[in-house]
Write a protein that holds these residues in place. Sequence first.
Motif, PDB file in Angstrom:
ATOM      1  N   GLN A 271       0.825  -1.199   0.000  1.00  0.00           N
ATOM      2  CA  GLN A 271       0.000   0.000   0.000  1.00  0.00           C
ATOM      3  C   GLN A 271       0.866   1.258   0.000  1.00  0.00           C
ATOM      4  O   GLN A 271       0.460   2.300  -0.500  1.00  0.00           O
ATOM      5  CB  GLN A 271      -0.915  -0.010   1.227  1.00  0.00           C
ATOM      6  CG  GLN A 271      -2.010   1.029   1.207  1.00  0.00           C
ATOM      7  CD  GLN A 271      -2.881   0.954   2.450  1.00  0.00           C
ATOM      8  OE1 GLN A 271      -2.708   0.063   3.277  1.00  0.00           O
ATOM      9  NE2 GLN A 271      -3.804   1.871   2.587  1.00  0.00           N
ATOM     10  N   ASN A 322      -3.334   1.615 -13.127  1.00  0.00           N
ATOM     11  CA  ASN A 322      -3.560   2.894 -12.457  1.00  0.00           C
ATOM     12  C   ASN A 322      -4.051   3.969 -13.417  1.00  0.00           C
ATOM     13  O   ASN A 322      -4.615   4.975 -12.991  1.00  0.00           O
ATOM     14  CB  ASN A 322      -2.277   3.355 -11.767  1.00  0.00           C
ATOM     15  CG  ASN A 322      -1.952   2.527 -10.549  1.00  0.00           C
ATOM     16  OD1 ASN A 322      -2.851   1.981  -9.918  1.00  0.00           O
ATOM     17  ND2 ASN A 322      -0.688   2.408 -10.221  1.00  0.00           N
ATOM     18  N   ARG A 331      -8.293  -1.981  -7.688  1.00  0.00           N
ATOM     19  CA  ARG A 331      -7.040  -2.429  -7.077  1.00  0.00           C
ATOM     20  C   ARG A 331      -6.911  -1.891  -5.657  1.00  0.00           C
ATOM     21  O   ARG A 331      -6.582  -2.624  -4.720  1.00  0.00           O
ATOM     22  CB  ARG A 331      -5.863  -1.960  -7.933  1.00  0.00           C
ATOM     23  CG  ARG A 331      -4.510  -2.123  -7.245  1.00  0.00           C
ATOM     24  CD  ARG A 331      -3.401  -1.451  -8.055  1.00  0.00           C
ATOM     25  NE  ARG A 331      -2.199  -1.350  -7.266  1.00  0.00           N
ATOM     26  CZ  ARG A 331      -1.914  -0.341  -6.450  1.00  0.00           C
ATOM     27  NH1 ARG A 331      -2.761   0.659  -6.338  1.00  0.00           N
ATOM     28  NH2 ARG A 331      -0.801  -0.320  -5.751  1.00  0.00           N
ATOM     29  N   TYR A 332      -7.175  -0.599  -5.491  1.00  0.00           N
ATOM     30  CA  TYR A 332      -6.996   0.001  -4.171  1.00  0.00           C
ATOM     31  C   TYR A 332      -8.031  -0.504  -3.180  1.00  0.00           C
ATOM     32  O   TYR A 332      -7.739  -0.693  -1.997  1.00  0.00           O
ATOM     33  CB  TYR A 332      -7.063   1.527  -4.285  1.00  0.00           C
ATOM     34  CG  TYR A 332      -6.452   2.227  -3.095  1.00  0.00           C
ATOM     35  CD1 TYR A 332      -5.077   2.324  -2.976  1.00  0.00           C
ATOM     36  CD2 TYR A 332      -7.240   2.764  -2.089  1.00  0.00           C
ATOM     37  CE1 TYR A 332      -4.501   2.947  -1.889  1.00  0.00           C
ATOM     38  CE2 TYR A 332      -6.680   3.390  -1.009  1.00  0.00           C
ATOM     39  CZ  TYR A 332      -5.304   3.478  -0.908  1.00  0.00           C
ATOM     40  OH  TYR A 332      -4.739   4.077   0.173  1.00  0.00           O
ATOM     41  N   THR A 336      -7.209  -2.479   0.460  1.00  0.00           N
ATOM     42  CA  THR A 336      -7.659  -1.967   1.753  1.00  0.00           C
ATOM     43  C   THR A 336      -8.990  -2.574   2.192  1.00  0.00           C
ATOM     44  O   THR A 336      -9.564  -2.119   3.177  1.00  0.00           O
ATOM     45  CB  THR A 336      -7.809  -0.438   1.688  1.00  0.00           C
ATOM     46  OG1 THR A 336      -8.750  -0.097   0.657  1.00  0.00           O
ATOM     47  CG2 THR A 336      -6.479   0.222   1.366  1.00  0.00           C
ATOM     48  N   GLY A 350      -7.032   4.038   3.854  1.00  0.00           N
ATOM     49  CA  GLY A 350      -7.579   3.752   2.527  1.00  0.00           C
ATOM     50  C   GLY A 350      -9.019   4.195   2.380  1.00  0.00           C
ATOM     51  O   GLY A 350      -9.393   4.805   1.367  1.00  0.00           O
TER      52      GLY A 350
END
Length: 496
Positions: A271, A322, A331-332, A336, A350
């Motif tokens: 992260q 991204n 993805r993020y 999280t 997150g």
Amino acid sequence: MPEGSEPLAEALWMAVARWLRSAGISVTASAVAPFSVVCGLAAVLAIWGIAREISPGSRRFLPTLLLLATFGSAALFFGYVESYPPVAVAVLAFVYAGLRACRTGSAPWLPGIVLSLGVACHMALAYLLPAYLYLVFRNVNGSAKRAAYLLAPGVTALALMLALGFGPDRWQETLGIATRAFHPPGAVVATELHPRDARAYSILSPAHGLDLANLLLLVLPAPLLLLASRSVAGRGSRSPDRNPADSFLGWCAASGFIVACGLVLPVAAAQDWYRFSLLLIPLGVWAVRRGLEGLTGLGGVLVTAAAVLVGVASLGSFVLVNADPASGLKRYSILTGPGARITSLARTYGYDLMAHYYRSRGESRDALRYASMLVEVEPTNPRYWAMVGAIHYSRGDYAAAIPYLEESVRRGSRSAGARTNLGICYAQTGRSAEALAQLHVAAAMDPDAPQNHLNLALSLLNAGRADSARIELQETVRRWPQYAPARNAMRRYFGG
């Protein structure tokens, strides 16, 4: 003024923002992103120089260049809006300057200049100091000259930071944060008294090792593959004689890797990859140099080509994921999400980012979902309660916002905005006396915000206290004559 541990890097971004404003361009993510691309072009020059210094022969120059250019850290140069792109350039520039000094045997004045700029860009680059010391003791003769070369980078870096407003108080705070990031084996890694410093595990734990392995595969997949192939191919053969470039790269790589191993942050390495990648760039250069040395013949060509393809594919997939908003968000959210093995701080960090992202886009439903999860994960934080209340308020659901805003106040919120929102919600639901009390508090908490005084004046007007409202509006117009909402309210309700 810069407030983090990277004063020069942040000052560069601020200079870009000031230039955009002077040119009449709005400061948005897309407007400032080209600066990281410019940093990437500067990094290409450093990478080109490094490839010339470490490639074993002219035929290996191109694959060496491609391997160096496809580290995971190169993702910082594709529009990444953060302080780290110029810091990555500083790391690459120092490695190139050091390799050149090793080849020529000259005094390391250029590595010293780059090191001082790098430390001013980000204080974490102090991990390169052992490699600089190696250059000084190898290339400089005489105690006086050595002392001058040893002191010059530190003095220059401190002078730059002082000029940027990064004084001793900030040094002490940064040092305290860095010290808390290192935990000896067996130390207590979580505490309810300091949740922001909580760690999910200790240094010598399998979970930390897994995090490091994940980080290495994310940032240096191709160099690791190349080094592993070199180890298998070179088993039983005599190692080549070590030269100054190998020793210099060894100091750079070992220092960065040791620091990366010792850091146990609340946020997982995957992260926080951009911060950790700065520590691993020299390790990647060392791995490329050592990996290419023993690969010869058709097998060596095939392994080198495979490593290059792995690097291009890994970096390309990361950049392309991204680059697509939907893929990047997915993805993020996975990194999280509820199933991720991360600390509560990493999770709230997150969720906080996601909530702000959706709020900035006006997508209140998704923003409310993440803000509500923030309250569930960390209910002791008054800011998260205020965020949920603010989103309900922005949707016009004043009755639903009141309990969250009241809870934020009960838990000790020091935000004038939370008080203002609560006061307006009270006013919209007919609780004028309570609204007036909250808006009084908001104006007292942030007396230099004209909107707080305007809200208070309007609340006084609604409460039937026209004379007090007139006085408040007159004072607001006097203090902020360019604040149009106050002037308009004065004309509307009192005729001028």
